[in-house]
Write a protein that holds these residues in place. Structure first.
Motif, short mmCIF file in Angstrom:
data_model
loop_
_atom_site.label_atom_id
_atom_site.label_comp_id
_atom_site.label_asym_id
_atom_site.label_seq_id
_atom_site.Cartn_x
_atom_site.Cartn_y
_atom_site.Cartn_z
N SER A 14 0.84 -1.20 0.00
CA SER A 14 0.00 0.00 0.00
C SER A 14 0.87 1.24 0.00
O SER A 14 2.09 1.17 0.21
N ILE A 15 0.25 2.37 -0.24
CA ILE A 15 0.98 3.63 -0.17
C ILE A 15 0.79 4.14 1.26
O ILE A 15 -0.14 4.89 1.55
N ASP A 16 1.65 3.66 2.13
CA ASP A 16 1.55 4.04 3.55
C ASP A 16 2.06 5.47 3.77
O ASP A 16 2.45 6.14 2.82
N ALA A 17 2.04 5.90 5.03
CA ALA A 17 2.42 7.29 5.35
C ALA A 17 3.81 7.63 4.83
O ALA A 17 4.03 8.71 4.26
N GLU A 21 4.75 10.34 1.75
CA GLU A 21 5.66 11.49 1.85
C GLU A 21 6.73 11.45 0.76
O GLU A 21 7.08 12.47 0.17
N LEU A 22 7.27 10.22 0.53
CA LEU A 22 8.32 10.07 -0.49
C LEU A 22 7.79 10.42 -1.88
O LEU A 22 8.45 11.14 -2.64
N ALA A 27 7.17 13.95 -6.49
CA ALA A 27 6.26 14.65 -7.41
C ALA A 27 6.56 16.15 -7.45
O ALA A 27 6.53 16.75 -8.53
N SER A 28 6.87 16.73 -6.29
CA SER A 28 7.19 18.17 -6.25
C SER A 28 8.42 18.46 -7.10
O SER A 28 8.44 19.42 -7.88
N TRP A 29 9.45 17.63 -6.94
CA TRP A 29 10.68 17.84 -7.72
C TRP A 29 10.46 17.53 -9.20
O TRP A 29 11.06 18.18 -10.06
N GLN B 114 12.17 5.93 -2.20
CA GLN B 114 13.13 6.90 -1.66
C GLN B 114 14.23 7.19 -2.70
O GLN B 114 14.64 8.35 -2.86
N ALA B 115 14.67 6.13 -3.38
CA ALA B 115 15.69 6.32 -4.44
C ALA B 115 15.12 7.18 -5.56
O ALA B 115 15.82 8.04 -6.11
N LEU B 116 13.83 6.98 -5.88
CA LEU B 116 13.19 7.79 -6.93
C LEU B 116 13.13 9.25 -6.50
O LEU B 116 13.42 10.15 -7.29
N LYS B 117 12.78 9.46 -5.22
CA LYS B 117 12.72 10.82 -4.68
C LYS B 117 14.10 11.49 -4.79
O LYS B 117 14.22 12.60 -5.29
#
Lengths: 143, 144
Positions: A14-17, A21-22, A27-29, B114-117
């Protein structure tokens, strides 16, 4: 038997908390990258158009070629970054609205973005190898 | 902090569609990373064998370049290192996300994300730097 692929939790992930955030930061970057890509493409095209040629027809041809080249590169840059921007906006939006379909749409755009880049690299490498082959053949025939 | 299993009821799921999209993204990201690694390898080999010749060639156009040769090579090494880091992060995203999905491992999947971020952060900083250079080069073209 009918199955609903859009809602079935086929994977137990799932897309947990933490993941949320990650993905939000990614997405912002991604949005920043896409917007800078659009600006960069526009600047390159403008730079090529307003590049003042020196006197002489050869330079005029060179400028025309430069504009066409800048337009092609700019067009490709914009096309690639559209998918990145779509990934960013759909994914970010879905994490706020908890919309599964929008999330899937966002990830689909990430897939297309990487695929587009991969295919472009394949094309450029093929053209490069082809160019090298013609260069070697031309040199061999010329001797 | 203890996580309530019911929390997942209010989370987005990695369903069949999203899982397939992530898998295909990983496949292409891995391909890109391998191509980038190969390009870095070829560039490093070319640099190792042709660095002296390159400095001599440049010094013909810009006298006194021999003195700045070390500085230029240091800059090239930094650029290559940054490019390698970007490719490594892309490769890490590709492998960890794919393995995380295959093994149904949430921690591994999150490490991939995290690596993608981090990949997008490094790439984002590079594009921001790139646009500054593009802006200045376009501006100098316009006023020339």
């Amino acid at each position: 038997m009918q199955t609903n692929d859009n809602t079935d939790n086929f994977f137990n992930l799932s897309i947990d908390a933490s993941a949320k955030e990650l993905i939000k930061t990614a997405a912002s970057w991604a949005k920043i990258i896409a917007i800078t890509g659009f600006i960069s493409a526009s600047l390159s095209v403008l730079g090529a158009i307003f590049n003042k040629p020196a006197a002489g027809s050869e330079n005029l041809y060179a400028t025309g070629g430069g504009v066409v080249g800048a337009l092609i590169i700019g067009g490709l840059t914009v096309s690639i970054n559209i998918f990145l921007l779509r990934f960013a906006s759909h994914t970010y939006g879905s994490l706020n609205t908890m919309n599964q379909e929008e999330f899937n749409e966002g990830i689909s755009n990430l897939r297309v973005y990487f695929k587009f880049l991969g295919i472009l690299i394949l094309i450029f490498f093929s053209l490069f190898i082809l160019g090298m082959l013609f260069f070697i053949l031309g040199n061999t025939m010329g001797q | 902090m203890e996580q309530n299993p019911n929390d997942s009821l209010f989370e987005l799921q990695l369903d069949h569609v999203a899982g397939n999209h992530f898998n295909e993204s990983s496949k292409w990201a891995k391909f890109l990373a391998v191509v980038y690694f190969s390009m870095i390898g070829l560039f490093v080999v070319a640099l190792a064998f042709g660095a002296t010749a390159m400095i001599q060639l440049f010094s013909q156009f810009a006298p006194g370049f021999e003195g700045a040769g070390g500085f230029i090579i240091a800059v090239i090494i930094i650029v290559v290192a940054v490019f390698f880091l970007t490719s490594f992060l892309l490769y890490r995203f590709a492998t960890m996300t794919k393995t995380g999905i295959e093994r149904q491992d949430q921690i591994l999947f999150n490490k991939g994300l995290q690596a993608l971020k981090n990949y997008f952060i490094v790439y984002g900083v590079l594009t921001l730097l790139g646009i500054v250079f593009t802006f200045f080069s376009s501006f100098s073209n316009l006023i020339r």
